[in-house]
Design a protein around this motif. Structure first.
Motif, PDB file in Angstrom:
ATOM      1  N   ALA A   1       0.829  -1.204   0.000  1.00 32.93           N
ATOM      2  CA  ALA A   1       0.000   0.000   0.000  1.00 32.93           C
ATOM      3  C   ALA A   1       0.863   1.254   0.000  1.00 32.93           C
ATOM      4  O   ALA A   1       0.553   2.242  -0.683  1.00 32.93           O
ATOM      5  CB  ALA A   1      -0.928  -0.006   1.211  1.00 32.93           C
ATOM      6  N   ALA A   2       1.965   1.222   0.736  1.00 41.38           N
ATOM      7  CA  ALA A   2       2.857   2.385   0.799  1.00 41.38           C
ATOM      8  C   ALA A   2       3.514   2.653  -0.550  1.00 41.38           C
ATOM      9  O   ALA A   2       3.676   3.815  -0.955  1.00 41.38           O
ATOM     10  CB  ALA A   2       3.921   2.168   1.870  1.00 41.38           C
ATOM     11  N   ARG A   3       3.878   1.588  -1.258  1.00 44.46           N
ATOM     12  CA  ARG A   3       4.479   1.768  -2.592  1.00 44.46           C
ATOM     13  C   ARG A   3       3.479   2.395  -3.557  1.00 44.46           C
ATOM     14  O   ARG A   3       3.831   3.252  -4.366  1.00 44.46           O
ATOM     15  CB  ARG A   3       4.980   0.426  -3.135  1.00 44.46           C
TER      16      ARG A   3
ATOM     17  N   THR B   1       8.624  -4.200 -13.476  1.00 43.19           N
ATOM     18  CA  THR B   1       7.396  -4.127 -12.667  1.00 43.19           C
ATOM     19  C   THR B   1       6.330  -5.139 -13.078  1.00 43.19           C
ATOM     20  O   THR B   1       5.302  -5.249 -12.411  1.00 43.19           O
ATOM     21  CB  THR B   1       6.756  -2.715 -12.629  1.00 43.19           C
ATOM     22  N   ASN B   2       6.550  -5.870 -14.153  1.00 39.80           N
ATOM     23  CA  ASN B   2       5.601  -6.893 -14.564  1.00 39.80           C
ATOM     24  C   ASN B   2       5.937  -8.220 -13.875  1.00 39.80           C
ATOM     25  O   ASN B   2       7.052  -8.424 -13.385  1.00 39.80           O
ATOM     26  CB  ASN B   2       5.630  -7.072 -16.083  1.00 39.80           C
ATOM     27  N   VAL B   3       4.980  -9.128 -13.864  1.00 37.60           N
ATOM     28  CA  VAL B   3       5.196 -10.426 -13.245  1.00 37.60           C
ATOM     29  C   VAL B   3       6.098 -11.277 -14.132  1.00 37.60           C
ATOM     30  O   VAL B   3       5.907 -11.360 -15.347  1.00 37.60           O
ATOM     31  CB  VAL B   3       3.858 -11.148 -13.002  1.00 37.60           C
ATOM     32  N   VAL B   4       7.083 -11.892 -13.504  1.00 38.77           N
ATOM     33  CA  VAL B   4       7.975 -12.831 -14.188  1.00 38.77           C
ATOM     34  C   VAL B   4       7.788 -14.202 -13.545  1.00 38.77           C
ATOM     35  O   VAL B   4       7.801 -14.336 -12.325  1.00 38.77           O
ATOM     36  CB  VAL B   4       9.457 -12.416 -14.070  1.00 38.77           C
ATOM     37  N   SER B   5       7.601 -15.199 -14.388  1.00 41.26           N
ATOM     38  CA  SER B   5       7.403 -16.567 -13.918  1.00 41.26           C
ATOM     39  C   SER B   5       8.570 -17.432 -14.368  1.00 41.26           C
ATOM     40  O   SER B   5       9.078 -17.278 -15.486  1.00 41.26           O
ATOM     41  CB  SER B   5       6.098 -17.122 -14.500  1.00 41.26           C
ATOM     42  N   ARG B   6       8.990 -18.360 -13.499  1.00 47.78           N
ATOM     43  CA  ARG B   6      10.063 -19.276 -13.885  1.00 47.78           C
ATOM     44  C   ARG B   6       9.625 -20.178 -15.036  1.00 47.78           C
ATOM     45  O   ARG B   6      10.459 -20.623 -15.822  1.00 47.78           O
ATOM     46  CB  ARG B   6      10.471 -20.143 -12.687  1.00 47.78           C
ATOM     47  N   GLU B   7       8.329 -20.444 -15.131  1.00 53.61           N
ATOM     48  CA  GLU B   7       7.823 -21.358 -16.163  1.00 53.61           C
ATOM     49  C   GLU B   7       7.308 -20.633 -17.403  1.00 53.61           C
ATOM     50  O   GLU B   7       7.300 -21.204 -18.488  1.00 53.61           O
ATOM     51  CB  GLU B   7       6.689 -22.219 -15.611  1.00 53.61           C
ATOM     52  N   HIS B   8       6.874 -19.375 -17.250  1.00 58.66           N
ATOM     53  CA  HIS B   8       6.188 -18.701 -18.351  1.00 58.66           C
ATOM     54  C   HIS B   8       6.806 -17.359 -18.723  1.00 58.66           C
ATOM     55  O   HIS B   8       6.238 -16.616 -19.528  1.00 58.66           O
ATOM     56  CB  HIS B   8       4.707 -18.524 -17.995  1.00 58.66           C
TER      57      HIS B   8
ATOM     58  N   THR C   1      12.604   4.764 -23.898  1.00 57.53           N
ATOM     59  CA  THR C   1      12.288   6.107 -23.398  1.00 57.53           C
ATOM     60  C   THR C   1      12.741   6.330 -21.952  1.00 57.53           C
ATOM     61  O   THR C   1      12.318   7.294 -21.316  1.00 57.53           O
ATOM     62  CB  THR C   1      10.765   6.360 -23.484  1.00 57.53           C
ATOM     63  N   ALA C   2      13.589   5.426 -21.447  1.00 60.73           N
ATOM     64  CA  ALA C   2      14.094   5.547 -20.073  1.00 60.73           C
ATOM     65  C   ALA C   2      12.956   5.738 -19.072  1.00 60.73           C
ATOM     66  O   ALA C   2      12.932   6.671 -18.284  1.00 60.73           O
ATOM     67  CB  ALA C   2      15.090   6.696 -19.966  1.00 60.73           C
ATOM     68  N   ALA C   3      11.990   4.816 -19.134  1.00 59.75           N
ATOM     69  CA  ALA C   3      10.794   4.929 -18.300  1.00 59.75           C
ATOM     70  C   ALA C   3      10.986   4.372 -16.886  1.00 59.75           C
ATOM     71  O   ALA C   3      10.057   4.433 -16.081  1.00 59.75           O
ATOM     72  CB  ALA C   3       9.618   4.217 -18.965  1.00 59.75           C
ATOM     73  N   PHE C   4      12.178   3.855 -16.599  1.00 56.72           N
ATOM     74  CA  PHE C   4      12.431   3.305 -15.264  1.00 56.72           C
ATOM     75  C   PHE C   4      13.420   4.202 -14.524  1.00 56.72           C
ATOM     76  O   PHE C   4      14.624   4.136 -14.770  1.00 56.72           O
ATOM     77  CB  PHE C   4      12.991   1.884 -15.366  1.00 56.72           C
ATOM     78  N   PRO C   5      12.937   5.039 -13.609  1.00 60.42           N
ATOM     79  CA  PRO C   5      13.857   5.884 -12.854  1.00 60.42           C
ATOM     80  C   PRO C   5      14.781   5.069 -11.962  1.00 60.42           C
ATOM     81  O   PRO C   5      15.859   5.520 -11.579  1.00 60.42           O
ATOM     82  CB  PRO C   5      12.930   6.785 -12.026  1.00 60.42           C
ATOM     83  N   GLU C   6      14.338   3.863 -11.632  1.00 55.83           N
ATOM     84  CA  GLU C   6      15.139   2.922 -10.860  1.00 55.83           C
ATOM     85  C   GLU C   6      14.505   1.547 -11.028  1.00 55.83           C
ATOM     86  O   GLU C   6      13.347   1.428 -11.455  1.00 55.83           O
ATOM     87  CB  GLU C   6      15.170   3.314  -9.384  1.00 55.83           C
ATOM     88  N   PRO C   7      15.232   0.473 -10.739  1.00 54.88           N
ATOM     89  CA  PRO C   7      14.637  -0.862 -10.858  1.00 54.88           C
ATOM     90  C   PRO C   7      13.375  -0.991 -10.013  1.00 54.88           C
ATOM     91  O   PRO C   7      13.283  -0.422  -8.918  1.00 54.88           O
ATOM     92  CB  PRO C   7      15.749  -1.782 -10.340  1.00 54.88           C
ATOM     93  N   TYR C   8      12.409  -1.721 -10.532  1.00 52.90           N
ATOM     94  CA  TYR C   8      11.131  -1.994  -9.874  1.00 52.90           C
ATOM     95  C   TYR C   8      10.238  -0.755  -9.780  1.00 52.90           C
ATOM     96  O   TYR C   8       9.273  -0.755  -9.018  1.00 52.90           O
ATOM     97  CB  TYR C   8      11.339  -2.564  -8.454  1.00 52.90           C
ATOM     98  N   ARG C   9      10.517   0.270 -10.562  1.00 52.94           N
ATOM     99  CA  ARG C   9       9.720   1.498 -10.503  1.00 52.94           C
ATOM    100  C   ARG C   9       9.528   2.021 -11.919  1.00 52.94           C
ATOM    101  O   ARG C   9      10.505   2.319 -12.620  1.00 52.94           O
ATOM    102  CB  ARG C   9      10.437   2.536  -9.644  1.00 52.94           C
TER     103      ARG C   9
END
Length: 356
Positions: free
Chosen positions: A37-39, A165-172, A209-217
């Motif tokens: 929620a804080a994120r 920021t998207n879901v990554v799966s080991r299988e998919h 377009t350098a849309a990631f100011p930092e990893p996971y964001r």
């Protein structure tokens, strides 16, 4: 040993989900997660949602499943694969054609996933009643509701949220459509996904377009998918060249993820296979679309929701980046388009083509 009726039900539920085409399944709590929620609050406070006002307007619902439905106890998180057979980046150097994101080349996932979710939810209600668990409550969601789908999928063990920021799966890999069933049943929780990105930053480096100011964001205001789909009006000039020939969405950060090597096309739902006319679409044809032609071409496609004007606007930026003088006459005719954003994009494209 006495069997746990909820554990037995969960096993049967997963089997039913897989029979309906879901390749990923897990259970998460419906309670609020303070860090999650804080994120969300921080991301919204920084304006990274751009013009997607609904993200902020219903933030109180989005913060947790129980914020949307207080009676919810569990979230059944599900994923359907749309892993592509062809390299999504193969058309990057073919400027005369438009690049359409893999997820939108087939049937509209909203319809396909929602239909399967409803079927599964009905099965769960009936099965719970048969097993003496009484009348239970369920609600189904996919993408269009104020639901934190990706964090919930990670909490349910479908994978983890990667640096893009998207879901990554080991299988998919990165190719999952997500859906959820909220329920009043206290089903056993799954083990949350563990971050396996390590030191890799392939997705960060791939972003045009350098849309990631930092990893996971992610700053949506800079994201090609946001700009070509959600953004209304003229796209800021600073991003137009970087769009290249991307006319609906962008797969770059997803396509370069090393975990995609484990994605198996055998799990891809047939409805999501690309329509032939959308795999290598010629800009020359797309630029001539009127409203009726646009609706006919994209019937049953998620592309239809952005409308002809926004789509042709995108195609004009691609035309301007193409260097293809053969498109100049067609582009010229669009300078007088009734839609201001289309006319503006045509002016820009003419200038770019003449410079070349």
């Amino acid at each position: 040993m006495v069997n746990n009726p909820l554990s037995d039900l969960t096993e049967s539920l997963e089997a039913q989900a897989r029979a309906l085409g879901f390749c990923a399944f897990g259970i998460a709590s419906a309670e609020e997660d303070a860090d999650r929620a804080a994120r969300l609050d921080s991301w919204l406070a920084e304006g990274m949602h751009g013009s997607m006002e609904w993200m902020a307007d219903r933030a109180h619902h989005r913060r947790s499943p129980q914020g949307l439905w207080p009676e919810a106890r569990r979230v059944i998180a599900l994923g359907m694969s749309y892993a592509p057979a062809a390299d999504p980046l193969r058309l990057a150097d073919v400027p005369e054609v438009g690049r359409i994101s893999v997820y939108s080349q087939g049937a509209d996932y909203h319809d396909v996933v929602k239909k399967a979710l409803k079927h599964l939810a009905r099965w769960l209600v009936e099965e719970a009643r048969k097993r003496g668990l009484g009348d239970i409550g369920v609600k189904v969601f996919t993408d269009t509701a104020p639901v934190m789908e990706k964090p919930l999928a990670a909490a349910a063990g479908l994978g983890w949220q990667g640096k893009h920021t998207n879901v990554v799966s080991r299988e998919h890999g990165s190719w999952l459509f997500l859906g959820e069933i909220y329920t009043t049943l206290d089903l056993p929780l799954s083990t949350p996904g563990r971050d396996r990105c390590g030191s890799c930053r392939a997705c960060q480096d791939a972003c045009p377009t350098a849309a990631f100011p930092e990893p996971y964001r992610l700053d949506a205001r800079r994201c090609v998918s946001y700009l070509t789909i959600e953004h209304k009006g003229a796209i800021p000039e600073e991003f137009r060249t970087a769009l290249g020939n991307r006319i609906y969405g962008c797969d770059d950060c997803l396509a370069v993820c090393p975990w995609n090597k484990f994605a198996d096309m055998a799990h891809t739902i047939k409805a999501f296979l690309p329509r032939a006319e959308l795999t290598v679409p010629e800009l020359a044809d797309l630029l001539t679309l009127d409203d009726a032609g646009f609706r006919k071409l994209f019937s049953g496609s998620p592309i239809k929701r952005i409308g002809r004007d926004r789509f042709v606007r995108n195609c004009l930026y691609a035309a301007g980046n193409s260097g293809a003088l053969a498109l100049l006459d067609t582009v010229e005719t669009l300078r007088g388009d009734p839609d201001p954003a289309v006319a503006d994009a045509a002016d820009w494209a003419v200038g770019q083509l003449r410079k070349g």
